[in-house]
Design a protein around this motif. Structure first.
Motif, PDB file in Angstrom:
ATOM      1  N   THR A  34       0.834  -1.203   0.000  1.00 12.86           N
ATOM      2  CA  THR A  34       0.000   0.000   0.000  1.00 12.86           C
ATOM      3  C   THR A  34       0.870   1.255   0.000  1.00 12.86           C
ATOM      4  N   ALA A  35       1.984   1.208   0.732  1.00 10.91           N
ATOM      5  CA  ALA A  35       2.905   2.349   0.754  1.00 10.91           C
ATOM      6  C   ALA A  35       3.516   2.573  -0.625  1.00 10.91           C
ATOM      7  N   ILE A  36       3.898   1.496  -1.307  1.00  8.97           N
ATOM      8  CA  ILE A  36       4.452   1.615  -2.653  1.00  8.97           C
ATOM      9  C   ILE A  36       3.423   2.219  -3.604  1.00  8.97           C
ATOM     10  N   LEU A  37       2.195   1.767  -3.480  1.00  5.01           N
ATOM     11  CA  LEU A  37       1.127   2.296  -4.317  1.00  5.01           C
ATOM     12  C   LEU A  37       0.900   3.776  -4.036  1.00  5.01           C
ATOM     13  N   SER A  38       1.013   4.170  -2.769  1.00  5.40           N
ATOM     14  CA  SER A  38       0.842   5.579  -2.402  1.00  5.40           C
ATOM     15  C   SER A  38       1.956   6.441  -2.989  1.00  5.40           C
ATOM     16  N   ILE A  39       3.179   5.921  -2.990  1.00  4.45           N
ATOM     17  CA  ILE A  39       4.294   6.651  -3.599  1.00  4.45           C
ATOM     18  C   ILE A  39       4.031   6.851  -5.083  1.00  4.45           C
ATOM     19  N   SER A  40       3.538   5.802  -5.746  1.00  4.81           N
ATOM     20  CA  SER A  40       3.202   5.914  -7.169  1.00  4.81           C
ATOM     21  C   SER A  40       2.158   6.999  -7.390  1.00  4.81           C
ATOM     22  N   LEU A  41       1.173   7.085  -6.499  1.00  7.13           N
ATOM     23  CA  LEU A  41       0.148   8.118  -6.603  1.00  7.13           C
ATOM     24  C   LEU A  41       0.767   9.508  -6.523  1.00  7.13           C
ATOM     25  N   VAL A  42       1.631   9.735  -5.538  1.00  2.00           N
ATOM     26  CA  VAL A  42       2.251  11.041  -5.354  1.00  2.00           C
ATOM     27  C   VAL A  42       3.099  11.407  -6.573  1.00  2.00           C
ATOM     28  N   LEU A  43       3.863  10.444  -7.089  1.00  2.00           N
ATOM     29  CA  LEU A  43       4.742  10.716  -8.216  1.00  2.00           C
ATOM     30  C   LEU A  43       3.962  11.112  -9.460  1.00  2.00           C
ATOM     31  N   TYR A  44       2.840  10.446  -9.714  1.00  2.00           N
ATOM     32  CA  TYR A  44       2.089  10.774 -10.922  1.00  2.00           C
ATOM     33  C   TYR A  44       1.271  12.047 -10.761  1.00  2.00           C
ATOM     34  N   VAL A  45       0.951  12.421  -9.531  1.00  2.00           N
ATOM     35  CA  VAL A  45       0.373  13.744  -9.312  1.00  2.00           C
ATOM     36  C   VAL A  45       1.409  14.818  -9.656  1.00  2.00           C
ATOM     37  N   LEU A  89      -5.225  10.864 -14.940  1.00  2.00           N
ATOM     38  CA  LEU A  89      -6.086   9.686 -14.910  1.00  2.00           C
ATOM     39  C   LEU A  89      -5.422   8.538 -14.161  1.00  2.00           C
ATOM     40  N   ARG A  90      -4.119   8.368 -14.343  1.00  2.00           N
ATOM     41  CA  ARG A  90      -3.398   7.318 -13.617  1.00  2.00           C
ATOM     42  C   ARG A  90      -3.464   7.571 -12.121  1.00  2.00           C
ATOM     43  N   ALA A  91      -3.246   8.816 -11.720  1.00  2.00           N
ATOM     44  CA  ALA A  91      -3.285   9.151 -10.302  1.00  2.00           C
ATOM     45  C   ALA A  91      -4.664   8.871  -9.714  1.00  2.00           C
ATOM     46  N   ILE A  92      -5.718   9.184 -10.465  1.00  2.00           N
ATOM     47  CA  ILE A  92      -7.084   8.936  -9.991  1.00  2.00           C
ATOM     48  C   ILE A  92      -7.332   7.441  -9.815  1.00  2.00           C
ATOM     49  N   VAL A  93      -6.915   6.643 -10.797  1.00  4.83           N
ATOM     50  CA  VAL A  93      -7.128   5.199 -10.732  1.00  4.83           C
ATOM     51  C   VAL A  93      -6.350   4.595  -9.568  1.00  4.83           C
ATOM     52  N   VAL A  94      -5.112   5.026  -9.377  1.00 13.31           N
ATOM     53  CA  VAL A  94      -4.308   4.516  -8.266  1.00 13.31           C
ATOM     54  C   VAL A  94      -4.953   4.879  -6.938  1.00 13.31           C
ATOM     55  N   LEU A  95      -5.477   6.095  -6.826  1.00 13.49           N
ATOM     56  CA  LEU A  95      -6.147   6.516  -5.597  1.00 13.49           C
ATOM     57  C   LEU A  95      -7.360   5.639  -5.319  1.00 13.49           C
ATOM     58  N   VAL A  96      -8.145   5.367  -6.346  1.00 12.56           N
ATOM     59  CA  VAL A  96      -9.306   4.501  -6.177  1.00 12.56           C
ATOM     60  C   VAL A  96      -8.873   3.097  -5.774  1.00 12.56           C
ATOM     61  N   ALA A  97      -7.753   2.613  -6.368  1.00 15.39           N
ATOM     62  CA  ALA A  97      -7.267   1.271  -6.055  1.00 15.39           C
ATOM     63  C   ALA A  97      -6.818   1.170  -4.605  1.00 15.39           C
ATOM     64  N   ILE A  98      -6.271   2.267  -4.059  1.00 15.29           N
ATOM     65  CA  ILE A  98      -5.867   2.263  -2.651  1.00 15.29           C
ATOM     66  C   ILE A  98      -7.087   2.153  -1.749  1.00 15.29           C
ATOM     67  N   VAL A  99      -8.153   2.852  -2.119  1.00 15.59           N
ATOM     68  CA  VAL A  99      -9.377   2.846  -1.312  1.00 15.59           C
ATOM     69  C   VAL A  99     -10.143   1.545  -1.474  1.00 15.59           C
ATOM     70  N   ASP A 100     -10.222   1.033  -2.706  1.00 16.58           N
ATOM     71  CA  ASP A 100     -10.997  -0.169  -2.994  1.00 16.58           C
ATOM     72  C   ASP A 100     -10.191  -1.068  -3.922  1.00 16.58           C
ATOM     73  N   ASP A 101      -9.613  -2.164  -3.359  1.00 21.11           N
ATOM     74  CA  ASP A 101      -8.752  -3.023  -4.166  1.00 21.11           C
ATOM     75  C   ASP A 101      -9.547  -3.988  -5.042  1.00 21.11           C
ATOM     76  N   SER A 102     -10.866  -3.972  -4.942  1.00 21.60           N
ATOM     77  CA  SER A 102     -11.697  -4.779  -5.846  1.00 21.60           C
ATOM     78  C   SER A 102     -12.335  -3.834  -6.867  1.00 21.60           C
ATOM     79  N   LEU A 103     -11.477  -3.044  -7.479  1.00 15.66           N
ATOM     80  CA  LEU A 103     -11.931  -1.958  -8.348  1.00 15.66           C
ATOM     81  C   LEU A 103     -12.837  -2.429  -9.469  1.00 15.66           C
TER      82      LEU A 103
END
Length: 312
Positions: free
Chosen positions: A183-194, A245-259
Motif C-alpha cells: 500500500t505504501a508503494i502504491l501511495s508513492i506511485s500516486l504522489v509521483l504521478y500527481v 487519470l493514472r493518479a485517480i485510478v491509483v487513488l481509487v485502487a488504494i481505497v478499494d482493491d476490488s476496483l
C-alpha cells in the motif's frame, strides 16, 4: 498501476493460497497477450533507437541513452508481467504476491523516470527558443531530477525488500496490494504521478504562451520553430491528462482493491494510459531531423541536450 481482484476472496489456505475457484477466461488471456505484444513492440523500438544512438561518438546523447535504457527496462518487465498473469490466474504457476506485485509496480517507477528525462530535455528546448534566460533551467532541473529519482528508488527498494521478507508469502490470482508495504508503494506511485501531471501541465502552459507570444524582445521564431513548440506542447498536455487519470485510478485502487472484475479493464487502462503516451514519447524523442532545418533554430550557446537537430 492498475490493480484488480476478480471475484471475491474468502481467505487463504494453509499454504497462503487464496481459496478462489480456479477459472479460465479466453478473453482475459487474449487481453493480456495483446498487452504483452504491445510492450514487446515498444521494447524492440527502444532497443533499435538505443543502438542508433550508441553509434554516435558525441556525449550529447547521454540523456537519450538513459531514456531508452529505462524505457527498455520498464517495457521488458511489463511484457514479462502480462505473459505471466494468465498462467498465475489459472494456477499453472504460483508466484508469491509480493513478487507479482513487484513485476506490476516497478515499470511505473521506471516510466516515471522517462517522463522526468523527457521534461529535462524539453526544458532545454524551451530555454534555447527563448534565448533570454540568464539562469539555466536545465542546470537547476538536473540535480532535482537526480535527487528525486535517487530517493524514490532507495525508498521503493527498501519497501520491496521488507515486503518480500517480513510478511508470510501470500498467493493471489491477480496482483493486489494486500500488505502495508505494498500500500505504501502504491501511495508513492500516486504522489509521483500527481507531481508528473503538474509538471507537464506547467510545461505545456509555458510552451503555448511562448509560441503565442510575439514579444519583439525575443528572437523571431520561424514557422517550423513554432510548429515544433506547438507539437511539444500538445504532447505535454496529453501526458498531463494521462498522468492525472493514472493518479485517480491509483487513488481509487488504494481505497478499494476490488476496483473492477471486467476482463477488458486491464487492456483499456494500460493501453490508453501507458502504451499510448509511452509510444508517443518514444516516437517524439527519436524523430530524425528533416533536411533543410533552419540553422538559426540552433543558434545560441551550445547545449549537450540540444545538439540533436531532431528536437530543436
Amino acid at each position: 498501476t492498475f490493480y484488480t481482484r476478480t471475484g471475491s476472496h474468502t481467505g487463504y489456505d494453509m499454504s497462503g493460497h487464496s481459496e478462489d475457484v480456479v477459472w479460465s477466461d479466453p478473453r482475459y488471456d487474449s487481453v493480456h497477450f495483446v498487452l504483452a505484444v504491445c510492450y514487446a513492440i515498444l521494447d524492440v523500438g527502444a532497443i533499435i533507437a538505443l543502438l542508433k544512438i550508441a553509434r554516435r561518438k558525441s556525449a550529447s546523447s547521454s540523456w537519450q541513452k538513459l531514456f531508452n535504457i529505462m524505457f527498455i527496462a520498464g517495457a521488458s518487465v511489463r511484457t514479462a508481467f502480462f505473459v505471466l498473469q494468465p498462467l498465475i490466474r489459472e494456477r499453472i504457476i504460483s508466484i508469491p504476491n509480493s513478487y507479482n506485485f513487484l513485476l506490476n509496480s516497478l515499470p511505473s517507477f521506471l516510466f516515471f523516470t522517462t517522463y522526468m528525462i523527457l521534461l529535462l530535455i524539453w526544458t532545454e528546448i524551451y530555454q534555447q527558443q527563448g534565448e533570454r534566460m540568464t539562469v539555466s533551467l536545465s542546470g537547476r532541473s538536473t540535480p532535482i531530477l537526480l535527487a528525486i529519482n535517487a530517493v524514490m528508488y532507495a525508498l521503493i527498494a527498501m519497501l520491496f525488500i521488507l515486503d518480500a521478507t517480513i510478511p508470510p508469502p501470500i498467493y493471489l490470482p491477480v496482483s493486489s496490494p494486500v500488505t502495508k508495504y505494498e500500500t505504501a508503494i502504491l501511495s508513492i506511485s500516486l504522489v509521483l504521478y500527481v507531481l508528473t501531471s503538474l509538471a507537464f501541465l506547467v510545461y505545456g502552459y509555458f510552451i503555448f504562451v511562448h509560441v503565442l507570444d510575439d514579444n519583439p524582445i525575443l528572437p523571431r521564431r520561424s514557422n517550423r520553430s513554432k510548429k515544433l513548440l506547438r507539437h511539444v506542447g500538445l504532447v505535454a498536455i496529453f501526458a498531463f491528462l494521462c498522468a492525472v487519470l493514472r493518479a485517480i485510478v491509483v487513488l481509487v485502487a488504494i481505497v478499494d482493491d476490488s476496483l473492477s472484475s471486467a476482463w477488458w479493464i486491464d487492456g483499456v487502462y494500460y493501453f490508453l494510459l501507458e502504451v499510448a503516451p509511452q509510444s508517443l514519447m518514444l516516437f517524439v524523442l527519436n524523430l530524425r531531423p528533416k533536411k533543410g532545418m533552419p540553422s538559426h533554430i540552433n543558434a545560441g550557446p551550445a547545449s549537450p541536450l540540444l545538439s540533436r537537430p531532431a528536437l530543436v
